[in-house]
Each structure stands twice: as structure tokens, then as C-alpha cells.
Scaffold this motif. Structure first.
Motif, short mmCIF file in Angstrom:
data_model
loop_
_atom_site.label_atom_id
_atom_site.label_comp_id
_atom_site.label_asym_id
_atom_site.label_seq_id
_atom_site.Cartn_x
_atom_site.Cartn_y
_atom_site.Cartn_z
N ALA A 83 -37.81 6.07 -19.82
CA ALA A 83 -36.52 5.41 -19.63
C ALA A 83 -35.84 5.02 -20.94
O ALA A 83 -34.66 4.67 -20.94
N ASP A 84 -36.55 5.10 -22.05
CA ASP A 84 -36.01 4.66 -23.34
C ASP A 84 -35.26 5.81 -24.02
O ASP A 84 -35.74 6.43 -24.97
N LEU A 85 -34.07 6.08 -23.53
CA LEU A 85 -33.31 7.24 -24.00
C LEU A 85 -32.92 7.14 -25.47
O LEU A 85 -32.85 8.16 -26.17
N TRP A 101 -33.73 19.29 -23.29
CA TRP A 101 -35.04 18.85 -23.81
C TRP A 101 -35.58 17.70 -22.96
O TRP A 101 -36.73 17.71 -22.55
N LEU A 102 -34.72 16.72 -22.67
CA LEU A 102 -35.11 15.59 -21.85
C LEU A 102 -35.52 16.03 -20.45
O LEU A 102 -36.50 15.50 -19.88
N ALA A 103 -34.84 17.00 -19.89
CA ALA A 103 -35.20 17.49 -18.56
C ALA A 103 -36.61 18.07 -18.56
O ALA A 103 -37.38 17.84 -17.62
N LYS A 125 -45.89 12.95 -33.69
CA LYS A 125 -46.51 12.87 -32.37
C LYS A 125 -45.67 11.95 -31.49
O LYS A 125 -45.28 10.86 -31.92
N LEU A 126 -45.44 12.39 -30.27
CA LEU A 126 -44.71 11.60 -29.30
C LEU A 126 -45.49 11.64 -27.99
O LEU A 126 -45.89 12.71 -27.53
N TYR A 127 -45.72 10.47 -27.42
CA TYR A 127 -46.44 10.33 -26.15
C TYR A 127 -45.51 9.61 -25.19
O TYR A 127 -45.22 8.43 -25.37
N VAL A 128 -44.99 10.34 -24.21
CA VAL A 128 -44.00 9.79 -23.29
C VAL A 128 -44.68 9.48 -21.96
O VAL A 128 -45.41 10.31 -21.41
#
Length: 185
Positions: A83-85, A101-103, A125-128
Motif C-alpha cells: 500500500a506504500d505507493l 511494474w506495480l501490477a 533488495k526490495l521485499y514487498v
């Protein structure tokens, strides 16, 4: 009832923010997280033979699973809520349009419960995750990821009893399971 518990600790460095927090935690910041996974054997049963003889679960096996689920995707990375766009825009690959990309990110998070990637700006590194990355939510999330792995690695002898996430040396959150030996499937 007799129980046997074993615990393994892992430490990682990671950033996050709690976007709706009413105080300073709404800002980007990081922690030296310590994560403890405690495995339990009902009736204090231990393996009777093989490489885990006399053990609930080999500490090395538990470390391997914690490394795969926690350290590899999160250490020296950033944990962000789906949710943190604003934060996700900062990490989006510059060569891609943000919405497609978000989709893709959203699709994987909905399917797997998380996305671990380095396909983002400067290869970070990104962990969503589909929740705010608080210690409480991370404890539950990592518990859910580790639980079936512990059951498999112990050949059904033991179950994951709890995951404790230390956010600071003075503050931790803990998620405990229901004690049922079952695997996701």
C-alpha cells in the motif's frame, strides 16, 4: 505434557517505514532485527536415528530455512507495504512505467504473500508484503513461511512453535502457532 524446544537466532539489517504511524516510524529508517525461531517436539520426542539422531531439528537445518526465508530476501534490503505507493515509486525500475511494474508486484504479492526482488532502482533488495512491516506482522509472516519447512525438515517430528522478532534491543513481537502438526498444501 513434556515438550522439547530448540531455538535458532538470526540477525539482519533492513529498512522499512510504517507509513500511517503517528510518530517518527513513518519516516524511512532501519533496524538491526534479531529473529528467533523456536521449534517444539511434543512429548519431548527426538529423532532416534539418522543425521538428526538425538535432536528435535538440526540447528543447521533451521538456520538454512531461516536464511532462505528471511536473510536472503531481506538482509540489507528494504521491506515495504504494498500500500506504500510513495516508497514503491522510489524503488521502481527507472526503465519501466510504474503502473505496469506495480501490477506485476501486486500480482506476485497476492499469489505468494510477498515479493522479493532486486529488479528495482540501483539493484537494491526490495521485499514487498501485503501489510505494514511492523515487528508483529513480520513475526506472523515469517512464521507462516517457516512452518511448513520446519515440518518437512524434521520429517514431521516437530513444529514451529513461535517466531520472535526483535526490532530493537528492548522491543520484540512474538507470533505463536496453534501447535497443530500440518503442512501447507
Amino acid at each position: 505434557m513434556s515438550l522439547m524446544h530448540v531455538t535458532r537466532r538470526l540477525e539482519i539489517d533492513a529498512g522499512h517505514r510504517i507509513m500511517l504511524h503517528g510518530s517518527k516510524c513513518r519516516h524511512l529508517h532501519g533496524h538491526r532485527y534479531a529473529i528467533e525461531a523456536t521449534v517444539c517436539s511434543p512429548q519431548a520426542e527426538l529423532h532416534q536415528s539418522g543425521e538428526q539422531a538425538g535432536m528435535v531439528l538440526d540447528f543447521g537445518f533451521l538456520k538454512q530455512e531461516m536464511t532462505a526465508c528471511i536473510d536472503q530476501p531481506c538482509d540489507h534490503g528494504f521491506m515495504a507495504s504494498l500500500a506504500d505507493l510513495d516508497v514503491l515509486r522510489m524503488f521502481a525500475p527507472p526503465a519501466q512505467a510504474f503502473d505496469p511494474w506495480l501490477a506485476g508486484v501486486r500480482q506476485q504479492v497476492e499469489r505468494d504473500g510477498y515479493l522479493a526482488t532486486t529488479d528495482c532502482r540501483v539493484g537494491s533488495k526490495l521485499y514487498v508484503v501485503p501489510f505494514h512491516p511492523t515487528a508483529e506482522e513480520l513475526a506472523r509472516h515469517w512464521f507462516q513461511r517457516l512452518q511448513p519447512r520446519v515440518l518437512e525438515r524434521s520429517h514431521g517430528l516437530a513444529h514451529l512453535d513461535r517466531v520472535r522478532v526483535w526490532e530493537t534491543p528492548n522491543c520484540w513481537a512474538e507470533y505463536t502457532g496453534d501447535g497443530v502438526l500440518s503442512s501447507a498444501g
